[in-house]
Every structure is written in C-alpha cells, then in structure tokens.
Write a protein that holds these residues in place. Sequence first.
Motif, mmCIF file in Angstrom:
data_model
loop_
_atom_site.group_PDB
_atom_site.id
_atom_site.type_symbol
_atom_site.label_atom_id
_atom_site.label_comp_id
_atom_site.label_asym_id
_atom_site.label_seq_id
_atom_site.Cartn_x
_atom_site.Cartn_y
_atom_site.Cartn_z
ATOM 1 N N ALA A 1 10.285 -7.157 11.555
ATOM 2 C CA ALA A 1 9.962 -6.228 10.296
ATOM 3 C C ALA A 1 8.844 -6.578 9.390
ATOM 4 O O ALA A 1 7.948 -6.213 8.912
ATOM 5 C CB ALA A 1 11.169 -5.864 9.570
ATOM 6 N N GLN A 2 8.991 -8.168 9.037
ATOM 7 C CA GLN A 2 8.068 -8.655 7.977
ATOM 8 C C GLN A 2 6.734 -8.976 8.718
ATOM 9 O O GLN A 2 5.705 -8.744 7.881
ATOM 10 C CB GLN A 2 8.666 -10.173 7.667
ATOM 11 N N ARG A 3 6.769 -9.326 9.839
ATOM 12 C CA ARG A 3 5.415 -9.535 10.510
ATOM 13 C C ARG A 3 4.630 -8.195 10.691
ATOM 14 O O ARG A 3 3.455 -8.110 10.396
ATOM 15 C CB ARG A 3 5.618 -10.151 12.053
ATOM 16 N N ALA A 4 5.520 -7.162 10.919
ATOM 17 C CA ALA A 4 4.684 -5.907 11.228
ATOM 18 C C ALA A 4 4.355 -5.203 9.792
ATOM 19 O O ALA A 4 3.844 -4.042 9.765
ATOM 20 C CB ALA A 4 5.671 -4.941 12.020
ATOM 21 N N GLY A 5 4.807 -5.629 8.775
ATOM 22 C CA GLY A 5 4.704 -4.878 7.607
ATOM 23 C C GLY A 5 5.590 -3.637 7.354
ATOM 24 O O GLY A 5 5.373 -2.610 6.545
ATOM 25 N N ALA A 6 6.866 -3.607 7.898
ATOM 26 C CA ALA A 6 7.757 -2.486 7.827
ATOM 27 C C ALA A 6 8.601 -2.394 6.480
ATOM 28 O O ALA A 6 8.599 -3.634 6.046
ATOM 29 C CB ALA A 6 8.799 -2.660 9.103
ATOM 30 N N GLU A 7 8.771 -1.329 5.970
ATOM 31 C CA GLU A 7 9.505 -1.262 5.079
ATOM 32 C C GLU A 7 10.948 -0.941 5.144
ATOM 33 O O GLU A 7 11.881 -1.275 4.282
ATOM 34 C CB GLU A 7 9.006 0.092 4.012
ATOM 35 N N VAL B 1 6.230 1.364 13.827
ATOM 36 C CA VAL B 1 5.379 0.548 14.009
ATOM 37 C C VAL B 1 5.967 -0.507 15.141
ATOM 38 O O VAL B 1 5.015 -1.462 15.668
ATOM 39 C CB VAL B 1 5.008 -0.593 12.846
ATOM 40 N N GLY B 2 7.057 -0.220 15.602
ATOM 41 C CA GLY B 2 7.625 -1.018 16.603
ATOM 42 C C GLY B 2 9.218 -0.859 16.820
ATOM 43 O O GLY B 2 9.820 -0.174 16.088
ATOM 44 N N ARG C 1 0.959 -1.027 0.002
ATOM 45 C CA ARG C 1 -0.042 -0.049 0.052
ATOM 46 C C ARG C 1 0.904 1.183 0.223
ATOM 47 O O ARG C 1 0.634 2.051 -0.619
ATOM 48 C CB ARG C 1 -0.941 0.068 1.109
ATOM 49 N N SER C 2 2.037 1.160 0.790
ATOM 50 C CA SER C 2 2.924 2.319 0.778
ATOM 51 C C SER C 2 3.468 2.681 -0.400
ATOM 52 O O SER C 2 3.515 3.782 -0.883
ATOM 53 C CB SER C 2 3.841 2.123 1.841
ATOM 54 N N ARG C 3 3.684 1.786 -1.248
ATOM 55 C CA ARG C 3 4.491 1.849 -2.470
ATOM 56 C C ARG C 3 3.229 2.254 -3.533
ATOM 57 O O ARG C 3 3.948 3.229 -4.360
ATOM 58 C CB ARG C 3 5.162 0.487 -3.057
ATOM 59 N N GLN C 4 2.287 2.152 -3.370
ATOM 60 C CA GLN C 4 1.178 2.476 -4.375
ATOM 61 C C GLN C 4 1.038 4.030 -4.234
ATOM 62 O O GLN C 4 0.906 4.995 -5.022
ATOM 63 C CB GLN C 4 -0.131 1.855 -3.907
ATOM 64 N N ARG D 1 -1.432 9.888 7.235
ATOM 65 C CA ARG D 1 -1.054 9.260 5.909
ATOM 66 C C ARG D 1 0.116 9.530 5.214
ATOM 67 O O ARG D 1 0.868 10.088 5.566
ATOM 68 C CB ARG D 1 -2.276 9.694 5.075
ATOM 69 N N LEU D 2 0.253 8.632 4.052
ATOM 70 C CA LEU D 2 1.586 8.777 3.303
ATOM 71 C C LEU D 2 2.779 8.671 4.184
ATOM 72 O O LEU D 2 3.863 9.474 3.865
ATOM 73 C CB LEU D 2 1.636 10.064 2.264
ATOM 74 N N ARG D 3 2.867 7.378 4.752
ATOM 75 C CA ARG D 3 4.076 7.190 5.474
ATOM 76 C C ARG D 3 4.410 5.822 5.225
ATOM 77 O O ARG D 3 3.558 4.908 4.941
ATOM 78 C CB ARG D 3 3.627 7.467 7.062
ATOM 79 N N GLN D 4 5.845 5.559 5.689
ATOM 80 C CA GLN D 4 6.546 4.297 5.322
ATOM 81 C C GLN D 4 6.745 3.660 6.855
ATOM 82 O O GLN D 4 7.482 4.199 7.647
ATOM 83 C CB GLN D 4 7.838 4.535 4.785
ATOM 84 N N PRO D 5 6.152 2.757 7.089
ATOM 85 C CA PRO D 5 6.264 1.946 8.345
ATOM 86 C C PRO D 5 7.725 1.589 8.626
ATOM 87 O O PRO D 5 8.472 0.975 7.607
ATOM 88 C CB PRO D 5 5.360 0.688 8.254
ATOM 89 N N VAL D 6 8.211 1.688 9.602
ATOM 90 C CA VAL D 6 9.662 1.455 10.051
ATOM 91 C C VAL D 6 9.650 0.985 11.206
ATOM 92 O O VAL D 6 8.916 0.990 12.273
ATOM 93 C CB VAL D 6 10.918 2.574 10.243
#
Length: 494
Positions: free
Chosen positions: A226-232, A185-186, A12-15, A153-158
């Motif tokens: 990071a994978q579990r949390a969907g972090a970029e 995100v954590g 979603r972030s990349r979109q 909005r329009l943020r990248q999870p880290v």
Amino acid sequence: MVLAATAPVGQRSRQWQRSVQRRIALTDAFVVAMTMVIAHGLRFGWEPFIPLMGPAAPAYIWATIGISVLWILELGWTRSRDIRIIGSGPDEYQRVLAAGLRTFAIVAVVGFFGGWALSRGYLLFALPVGTLVLFGYRRAWRAWLHTQRKSGRLRQPVIIAGPRRTVAQMVRRLNGDYDHAYSIVGVCLSGARGTATGSNPTVGPLAEDLPDVPVLGSVDDAAVAAQRAGAEYIVLAGNDDVSLAEARRLEWAVEDTGIGLIVVPTVVDVAAPRVLVSQVAGLPLMHVEPPHFSGPSRALKYAADKVGAAGIVLLLALPMLAIAIAVKVTSKGPVLYKQQRVGLDHEPFQMLKFRSMYMDADARRAEALAQDDGNGVLGKRRDDPRITPVGKIIRRYSLDELPQLFNVLKGDMSLVGPRPPLPSETELWDADVFRRQLVRPGITGLWQVSGRSDLSWEESVRLDLHYTHNWTLGLDAVILLRTVWAVVAGKGAY
C-alpha cells in the motif's frame, strides 16, 4: 514489521478532498443564508428589526443570523461533508436532514426557556424549504462527482486483500460502479507467491478479464504494498487464511502511515438499518436483522401505494387522456395493451400499458429480437420496428407505464418494487432470483433509476434483490424522486 519512512500517502487525493469539502461548505452556507433571508422577508417583509415577542427578546434579524450560523455549524457537526459518504448512499442526505432537525430543536428549546414566541410560519417555511434545497444542491454535487469519477478523477487509491475469488468479485463490482470514490491500484492475495518488498513488486494480473489489476504480493505484504503504490486504504475481504491476530497486526502496521483499513464482511447487499454492530470479547459482531415481508410496515406501504396512486391519477388525468387519444388516432388497435406478468408470490396478473407497438407485435417478436440489445434474459432492441411513432415517444419517457397506476389501485402492483417479469423470463431463473417475487412488483424500482435496459442481467437481479430485502418507506421516497429524473433523461428506455 518496521516500515520505511515514506512521503505522506495520497497527498494529491487529500487535496481534492479538502477542495470538494470547502466548495460544498460554501454551497451549504449560501443555501442556508438565502433560505433564512427569504423566510424572514416573506413573513415580516424587509424590515429587519421587528422584535421577537417575549422578555428581553432580540430583533428577528438577530434570530435569523443566529439560526443560520447554528444550521451551518450543525451541517459540519453531523459530518454531512465527510468524504467517505459524499456522493454515494443515503447517509449524506440523512445527515443533512438531521442537521436541520437538530437546529430547529435547539431553537425551539431556547425559545421555550427564553420565553420568546418565534413565528411558526417563519420556522415551518425555513426548515422544509431549506432542507429540500440543500438536497437539490447535494444532488447536483453528486452528479458532478460521478462525472469526474467516470473520467478517473477524484478517486482514492486502494488495495484489496483477501482470497483470489473474493477479491476478483469485489474488483468487478467496484469497477462496474462509478458512484464510489475508490480506485483499485492493486491486490494482495492469500497464498500469493512473491513479495512486495522484493525487486519486482508485481506478481502478475488478478485474472484474465482483469489484466490491469496487478497482484502486488500476499496479504502479509499489504502494508508495504500500500505504501509503495500510494494507496490510502487497504480493503480486507473475507479471508479464512488471515487469523484474528494477523488481522490485528495488519491494523497496527498501518496505524502510523496514514493508510486506513476497511474490513468487508462476507454478507453483502444488506442495508445499514438492518445491521447492528456490538462488541463481545473484543470481537466486533455484526448482527443482521432478517427482512420482513409482512406486518405493520408492509401494511403501511400498501396504504401509501393506494393513496399515492390515486393522487397521481388525479394529477395526471388530462395528460393520460391526451396520450390515449394520440395512441388511438395514430395506429389501429386498442388504447391499452394487456400483458400477463408474474406478481407477488408468483401469482399471474394482467399488467396494463398504453399500446406502443403495432397489432402484430407479438407475432413478429422472434424476428424483431433476432438483434438483441438487451441483456440476454430481458430481450430488448433499440430500433425495434414493431414500435409505433407515438410509441417511441411514450416509451422513451416511460409514459406507456402510466396505466399501471390502476394495477396499483387494484393491488397487483406497488409504486416501487422489482420489475414484473414475463412468465417466459421466469423459466430462465435460478432459485435466488425467485426471491424477487416475495414483494409486489413496482412501476418503478432500483433497476429503473440505475440504468434500466442498459444494465446487465446480473446487475438488474442484484438491485431487485437488494430492494426486496432492504425496503423502507424512505428508500421508496428516494426512488420515486430519482424516477422523475430518470424519466426526464430517458436514459436506458427503449
């Protein structure tokens, strides 16, 4: 460590990233095309097929189209729309400027070797005007991005990984700044017990004042977490507990997952021009140039201050006269208010302002500031009863500061610099804060264009120290331009 196959990270972030880049690309194309068409029309009228001078020279319309296409391509080749720089810092503007300069350098070379005589007026109009309009549109995009990011909005999870104390400091700083794209995100902590691969991946909150930031495990768990949390991204902070080999294995662990790795040095608030990265024995070494508080660059700033202040005084002479008359006829007392402030090398000087308070303001200071809307050190009150009706207006738009132009001409102040403190304020300072006085105080500065009295004391100090150690003429120009907007908006001024 083998990671289980998962869905693409941050889809979603990349979109939204691609969407924003496409919109900015369309804006760039529109600005460049309109600038070149206007330059052509102003120089040659609206006759499109006027020929260039020179052997086998094409018509100017083809030159206009060719330069436009080249300029648009250069904006892409300089990566001016890289999502990592859009919306924060000077890099975006520097790359926009580089695209324009490279475009016209190529045009000059082609024209020289082709024997074509391009009109200097045509080119000298298009380059600065087009670049300034691009700056304006990019500034509008930044304002829109910041509004979106303040709404989450329009943020990248880290995920941030490192020692608890360092990680907590980073989280507080990132959470207090909406100009960046990162959403935390954590965190993963050195020595944290528990694991992100277990049935309960959340170990607990990071700190009492950060209850919404979960600890997802130890640094060793960062890739899985990071994978579990969907972090970029995984942001690896300074960490004595992670060896060079372990840091390298973390890089390898995420290389096929789409998760990026960001390494944060332990040295902070150092601007890019003072940093050089070299590689020695496979180690990326960051060289930090010391700040310079004297020398040719400071002499140039001193001269620019004098010339700039003189020009502004001539430009604003009539408005300043009108303000002086308004102050004089609406309340008793002198037009100018003189106040002792601390300047370069802690030398006191008399700072000038248009008087915005009644004559008994100093005697009523303790009473008025019993309600403090400032930040503890900078005593402020939004509805200060000592302020005159005219004072409310000129303070809101910082017009009371205009007489400080004469302080600049005298040499006590600079156009841009840290806020000049009161002697009583310096009594509350620690040793670090005193470094603000290594440069001349300014009429405006990073503190003013970043919120002024709405900022906390710690944030005000951080911005002033950042300016003190990372000053450039380019930074001064950016602050002066941002000051115009800050004054018009009147935000944080009271």
